[in-house]
Scaffold this motif. Structure first.
Motif, mmCIF file in Angstrom:
data_model
loop_
_atom_site.group_PDB
_atom_site.id
_atom_site.type_symbol
_atom_site.label_atom_id
_atom_site.label_comp_id
_atom_site.label_asym_id
_atom_site.label_seq_id
_atom_site.Cartn_x
_atom_site.Cartn_y
_atom_site.Cartn_z
ATOM 1 N N TYR A 152 59.468 63.100 33.647
ATOM 2 C CA TYR A 152 60.255 64.074 34.414
ATOM 3 C C TYR A 152 59.508 65.404 34.451
ATOM 4 C CZ TYR A 152 64.095 67.354 35.377
ATOM 5 O OH TYR A 152 64.892 68.344 35.905
ATOM 6 N N VAL B 183 62.957 60.929 38.355
ATOM 7 C CA VAL B 183 61.949 60.619 37.336
ATOM 8 C C VAL B 183 61.049 59.488 37.843
ATOM 9 C CG1 VAL B 183 63.470 61.269 35.426
ATOM 10 C CG2 VAL B 183 63.397 58.886 36.185
ATOM 11 N N CYS C 280 67.803 66.524 36.143
ATOM 12 C CA CYS C 280 67.229 65.232 35.754
ATOM 13 C C CYS C 280 68.199 64.085 35.995
ATOM 14 C CB CYS C 280 66.806 65.248 34.277
ATOM 15 S SG CYS C 280 68.093 64.790 33.102
#
Length: 322
Positions: free
Chosen positions: A24, A52, A121
């Motif tokens: 990430y 990611v 994320c």
């Protein structure tokens, strides 16, 4: 790891170990073009649409350009291996990433950049390809149970669970511009923090969390009771923030503000909503300037139009304001 996946890991034909990882890029704009790696990158067309990159010991097609995936009719051991690797092992790897980002944010005093790293994320449900949907569902089932909601409560803020978090969302209550709603949201949040409540500001990348977590939403009715019981939570607010707070509280259909020092007078002062207090007149006109020495008997002349209309409606039913 499930028994089935453990059995497949020991299968000599599969000949794979359950190794996976995610990569990430922190402190960047939200990017949902993650790619798949099997130690080496698969073709650029093989995307996850996650924020990611995913690396794993996957079973590949004969030309090594795609993961072996189910066609919905049958599933051999290689397809089951990929399914188990994605759903079980990769979801745990993703949780390790989330835990690391939260811990890193906490250790470094929860700057805005680090807080946003946590939320950026997380997968976006709307743009994730179907083959990764099960992974995304698993991720949110796990992450929603963690202390993943940030509150400014305390010196450097803290991360709290869904059971403790309180959402401050005024969008559904007020028919005003986004700028005006933000002006109102700020003092509501400040008052809740003064009341030692772990209020959570709903950020751009966390709406899925808020919806799945079913966070408690504060209401004007609840806040009226809170500030009445703890007047120090609002009395020291700046004038503009007091006016904004009243603009929020007046959305309470009961409009029972007895004892609250939130009625803005002409000038800079406030008075208390109280039936036995001196009458205050709700009137907006240049004529107010003619009442020398009596301007404090009139409502503030610079209130937002909607708030003025609400106070005027209250005046028709009240003995205190006219």
């Amino acid at each position: 790891m499930s028994v089935e996946l453990g059995t497949l890991a020991s299968d000599k034909e599969v000949a794979c170990l359950p190794y996976v990882g995610v990569a990430y890029k922190k402190s960047s704009t939200a990017c949902h073009t993650g790619r798949v790696f099997n130690f080496l990158p698969l073709p650029a067309s093989c995307k996850t649409y996650l924020p990611v990159h995913v690396n794993g010991n996957f079973a590949l097609s004969q030309n090594r350009r795609h993961l072996k995936l189910s066609d919905g009719r049958s599933a051999d051991k290689f397809i089951k291996w990929n399914k188990g690797l994605i759903e079980e092992v990769l979801s745990e790897s993703y949780m390790t990433l989330v835990d690391h980002l939260i811990e890193n944010s906490h250790k470094n005093k929860n700057t805005d950049e680090l807080i946003n790293d946590v939320y950026k994320c997380l997968p976006n449900l709307d743009i994730t390809e179907e083959i990764w949907q099960t992974l995304v569902d698993r991720i949110y089932l796990k992450v929603i149970e963690k202390a993943v909601f940030y509150s400014d409560l305390g010196q450097n803020g803290r991360w709290v669970t869904k059971n403790k978090a309180i959402a401050c969302d005024v969008d559904g209550l007020l028919n005003s511009s986004s700028e005006q709603r933000q002006i109102i949201k700020t003092p509501v949040k400040d008052v809740l923090l003064n009341l030692n409540k772990p209020v959570v500001e709903v950020r751009q990348h966390m709406m899925v969390l808020v919806n799945k977590g079913n966070l408690r939403q504060i209401t004007p009715c609840e806040l009226v009771t809170m500030v009445r019981n703890s007047p120090l939570s609002y009395l020291n607010l700046q004038r503009k923030n007091k006016v904004a707070l009243l603009n929020y509280l007046i959305c309470d259909p009961r409009k029972e503000f007895q004892g609250l020092e939130l009625l803005p007078l002409h000038g800079i002062q406030f008075t208390t909503f109280h039936e036995k207090a001196e009458k205050v007149f709700v009137h907006r006109s240049e004529e107010v300037k003619l009442f020398l020495g009596e301007k404090q008997r009139f409502i503030s002349q610079d209130l937002p139009d909607e708030l003025f209309k609400d106070l005027r409606s209250m005046a028709l039913k009240s003995k205190h304001i006219k």
